[in-house]
Design an enzyme around this catalytic site. Sequence first.
Site, PDB file in Angstrom:
ATOM      1  N   ALA A  72      39.073  10.307 -32.963  1.00 25.13           N
ATOM      2  CA  ALA A  72      39.203  10.451 -34.417  1.00 25.13           C
ATOM      3  C   ALA A  72      38.208  11.470 -34.958  1.00 25.13           C
ATOM      4  O   ALA A  72      38.492  12.157 -35.938  1.00 25.13           O
ATOM      5  CB  ALA A  72      38.992   9.104 -35.094  1.00 25.13           C
ATOM      6  N   ASN A 155      34.244   0.900 -41.764  1.00 24.85           N
ATOM      7  CA  ASN A 155      33.891   0.409 -40.422  1.00 24.85           C
ATOM      8  C   ASN A 155      32.769  -0.621 -40.457  1.00 24.85           C
ATOM      9  O   ASN A 155      32.660  -1.442 -39.547  1.00 24.85           O
ATOM     10  CB  ASN A 155      33.506   1.573 -39.497  1.00 24.85           C
ATOM     11  CG  ASN A 155      32.402   2.429 -40.058  1.00 24.85           C
ATOM     12  OD1 ASN A 155      32.480   2.894 -41.187  1.00 24.85           O
ATOM     13  ND2 ASN A 155      31.365   2.635 -39.281  1.00 24.85           N
ATOM     14  N   GLN A 183      39.788   2.363 -38.828  1.00 26.29           N
ATOM     15  CA  GLN A 183      39.568   0.906 -38.826  1.00 26.29           C
ATOM     16  C   GLN A 183      40.711   0.146 -39.506  1.00 26.29           C
ATOM     17  O   GLN A 183      40.679  -1.082 -39.568  1.00 26.29           O
ATOM     18  CB  GLN A 183      38.232   0.566 -39.497  1.00 26.29           C
ATOM     19  CG  GLN A 183      37.023   1.179 -38.820  1.00 26.29           C
ATOM     20  CD  GLN A 183      36.656   0.516 -37.485  1.00 26.29           C
ATOM     21  OE1 GLN A 183      37.210  -0.518 -37.099  1.00 26.29           O
ATOM     22  NE2 GLN A 183      35.728   1.122 -36.766  1.00 26.29           N
ATOM     23  N   SER A 203      42.122   6.528 -33.698  1.00 27.03           N
ATOM     24  CA  SER A 203      41.511   6.551 -32.362  1.00 27.03           C
ATOM     25  C   SER A 203      42.019   5.340 -31.578  1.00 27.03           C
ATOM     26  O   SER A 203      41.917   4.208 -32.053  1.00 27.03           O
ATOM     27  CB  SER A 203      39.998   6.447 -32.552  1.00 27.03           C
ATOM     28  OG  SER A 203      39.306   7.135 -31.572  1.00 27.03           O
ATOM     29  N   ALA A 204      42.527   5.573 -30.361  1.00 23.33           N
ATOM     30  CA  ALA A 204      43.180   4.494 -29.608  1.00 23.33           C
ATOM     31  C   ALA A 204      42.248   3.348 -29.239  1.00 23.33           C
ATOM     32  O   ALA A 204      42.671   2.192 -29.156  1.00 23.33           O
ATOM     33  CB  ALA A 204      43.803   5.066 -28.331  1.00 23.33           C
ATOM     34  N   HIS A 205      40.963   3.677 -29.026  1.00 22.85           N
ATOM     35  CA  HIS A 205      40.081   2.616 -28.506  1.00 22.85           C
ATOM     36  C   HIS A 205      39.728   1.567 -29.551  1.00 22.85           C
ATOM     37  O   HIS A 205      39.070   0.581 -29.233  1.00 22.85           O
ATOM     38  CB  HIS A 205      38.819   3.210 -27.872  1.00 22.85           C
ATOM     39  CG  HIS A 205      37.830   3.827 -28.809  1.00 22.85           C
ATOM     40  ND1 HIS A 205      36.653   3.220 -29.126  1.00 22.85           N
ATOM     41  CD2 HIS A 205      37.849   5.000 -29.481  1.00 22.85           C
ATOM     42  CE1 HIS A 205      35.957   4.001 -29.945  1.00 22.85           C
ATOM     43  NE2 HIS A 205      36.676   5.085 -30.180  1.00 22.85           N
ATOM     44  N   THR A 241      45.254  20.905 -22.255  1.00 22.76           N
ATOM     45  CA  THR A 241      46.224  20.074 -21.531  1.00 22.76           C
ATOM     46  C   THR A 241      46.133  18.635 -22.025  1.00 22.76           C
ATOM     47  O   THR A 241      45.032  18.077 -22.107  1.00 22.76           O
ATOM     48  CB  THR A 241      45.943  20.138 -20.020  1.00 22.76           C
ATOM     49  OG1 THR A 241      45.956  21.514 -19.632  1.00 22.76           O
ATOM     50  CG2 THR A 241      46.985  19.361 -19.227  1.00 22.76           C
ATOM     51  N   CYS A 328      27.675   4.701 -33.290  1.00 18.68           N
ATOM     52  CA  CYS A 328      27.180   6.052 -33.012  1.00 18.68           C
ATOM     53  C   CYS A 328      25.900   6.381 -33.765  1.00 18.68           C
ATOM     54  O   CYS A 328      25.289   7.407 -33.508  1.00 18.68           O
ATOM     55  CB  CYS A 328      28.247   7.087 -33.309  1.00 18.68           C
ATOM     56  SG  CYS A 328      28.854   6.991 -34.975  1.00 18.68           S
TER      57      CYS A 328
HETATM   58  N1  C6P Z   1      33.278   3.936 -35.423  1.00 16.41           N
HETATM   59  C1  C6P Z   1      31.698   2.088 -35.182  1.00 16.41           C
HETATM   60  O1  C6P Z   1      30.882   1.432 -34.522  1.00 16.41           O
HETATM   61  P1  C6P Z   1      35.721   8.162 -32.470  1.00 16.41           P
HETATM   62  O2  C6P Z   1      34.379   7.788 -31.943  1.00 16.41           O
HETATM   63  O3  C6P Z   1      35.819   9.610 -32.714  1.00 16.41           O
HETATM   64  O4  C6P Z   1      36.820   7.593 -31.686  1.00 16.41           O
HETATM   65  O5  C6P Z   1      35.836   7.443 -33.912  1.00 16.41           O
HETATM   66  C2  C6P Z   1      34.974   7.818 -34.940  1.00 16.41           C
HETATM   67  C3  C6P Z   1      35.185   6.983 -36.154  1.00 16.41           C
HETATM   68  C4  C6P Z   1      35.720   7.576 -37.272  1.00 16.41           C
HETATM   69  N2  C6P Z   1      35.972   6.887 -38.385  1.00 16.41           N
HETATM   70  C5  C6P Z   1      35.686   5.567 -38.470  1.00 16.41           C
HETATM   71  C6  C6P Z   1      36.000   4.818 -39.730  1.00 16.41           C
HETATM   72  C7  C6P Z   1      35.115   4.897 -37.379  1.00 16.41           C
HETATM   73  O6  C6P Z   1      34.860   3.596 -37.476  1.00 16.41           O
HETATM   74  C8  C6P Z   1      34.848   5.631 -36.196  1.00 16.41           C
HETATM   75  C9  C6P Z   1      34.184   4.950 -35.040  1.00 16.41           C
HETATM   76  C10 C6P Z   1      32.610   3.080 -34.487  1.00 16.41           C
HETATM   77  O7  C6P Z   1      31.819   1.931 -36.394  1.00 16.41           O
HETATM   78  C11 C6P Z   1      31.919   3.801 -33.381  1.00 16.41           C
HETATM   79  S1  C6P Z   1      30.681   4.919 -33.973  1.00 16.41           S
END
Ligand code: C6P
Length: 392
Positions: A72, A155, A183, A203-205, A241, A328
């Site tokens: 994301a 978040n 979120q 973001s998939a995770h 890729t 983060c």
């Molecule tokens: N927040 C948290 O502990 P990434 O890391 O790029 O997949 O996602 C970033 C991101 C962007 N927007 C929001 C609203 C988010 O919550 C997050 C990721 C996690 O709150 C990990 S820092």
Amino acid sequence: MERVYLDNNATTLVDPLVKEAMDPFFTKMYGNPNSLHSFGTEVHPYMKLALDRLYDGINADDEDDIIITSCASEGNNTVIKSLYFDSVINGKKPQMITSLIEHPAVSEVYMFLEKLGVEVKWLPVNKEGIIDPDELRKAIDPDKTALVSLIWANNETGLINPVKEYGEICRENGVKLHLDGVQAIGKIPVNMQEIQADYLTFSAHKFHGPKGIGGLYIRKGVSVVPLIHGGEQMAGLRAGTINTAYMIGMGYALALAVKNLDYEATEVRRLRDKLEDAILSIDDVEVIGSRDKRTPNTILASFRGIEGEAFLWDLNQKGIAASTGSACSSESLESNPTFKAMEIGADLAHTGMRFSLSRYTTEEEIDYAVDAIKSAVERLRGISSTSNKEYI
Ligand code: C6P
């Protein structure tokens, strides 16, 4: 009980079904999807299925675009910098709008653009922790505003912002709206045919898919300047890729998450509320935001008189994973941006502790966590009173 994971807003476990579905694309169907031979082409139907699942999962129109990204953060950077590049190309001096409660994947990009001379307006939050649509209305200058970037579900607090209204306001003023949906997706229904946003990132995770893969929704008729130039993947909008296994995993994870939305709204919420009731029974604890306005899995609680790092350490010793805010920025353990924006803790020594559940959280885990949290608070407050440290 060995460990209890209550940090699902940081990341989630990969659904075993998703892992199983990804497996063949590492060792059997591993061709580059841009290759013309059968190793490349045999992957196409699976990629198409994944993309269809992403469109269905957010109810995108067939003519809208979804670009596969690495995360994301990449999606957010692409949108915001794209609008900046656009203005440089067109010789305009843009103004952009965001809020004080954005994730660093948005706020840091805007801080960087400020250094390049972009005027950025930072919207405050109201007492309930929500970005008030009237503040947005007041901040927009239809002649100058190039982009509005706002977080859908926060978040840290889980508070859900009124994105439908933001969409209407931006549309009325002819201004583009970018929503950070990270979120929201997988926790509450997301329907891009009802929300007039131009961009949505995910973001998939965060919904039981793999790390290192995400998506950027782009409404029909809207474009982006690529952040990554190179090959012709993603219709030239994002070179590189494609990670086929992860893309396939993300599509499946979203389909499963959407299937489980009722479960999130009922069972995950029931367990969240049980934990919240127990936390609120401790003296001098407050939870930010009303339950009905939050994603069903999230609690941000303020514990008066407890030092965040010590609290996290104590919980971790008992096997409980929680966080003081975004994963983060947790190394600095700085005061939580939401607390700052809401001006909580200016007169009191507060620790914001985030507990975030998932569809894998069990009742037994919540019962265990309640005991561990209560005993950690008792112990840490005991220490602070014996060392004569006033926490007020
Ligand atoms: N927040 C948290 O502990 P990434 O890391 O790029 O997949 O996602 C970033 C991101 C962007 N927007 C929001 C609203 C988010 O919550 C997050 C990721 C996690 O709150 C990990 S820092």
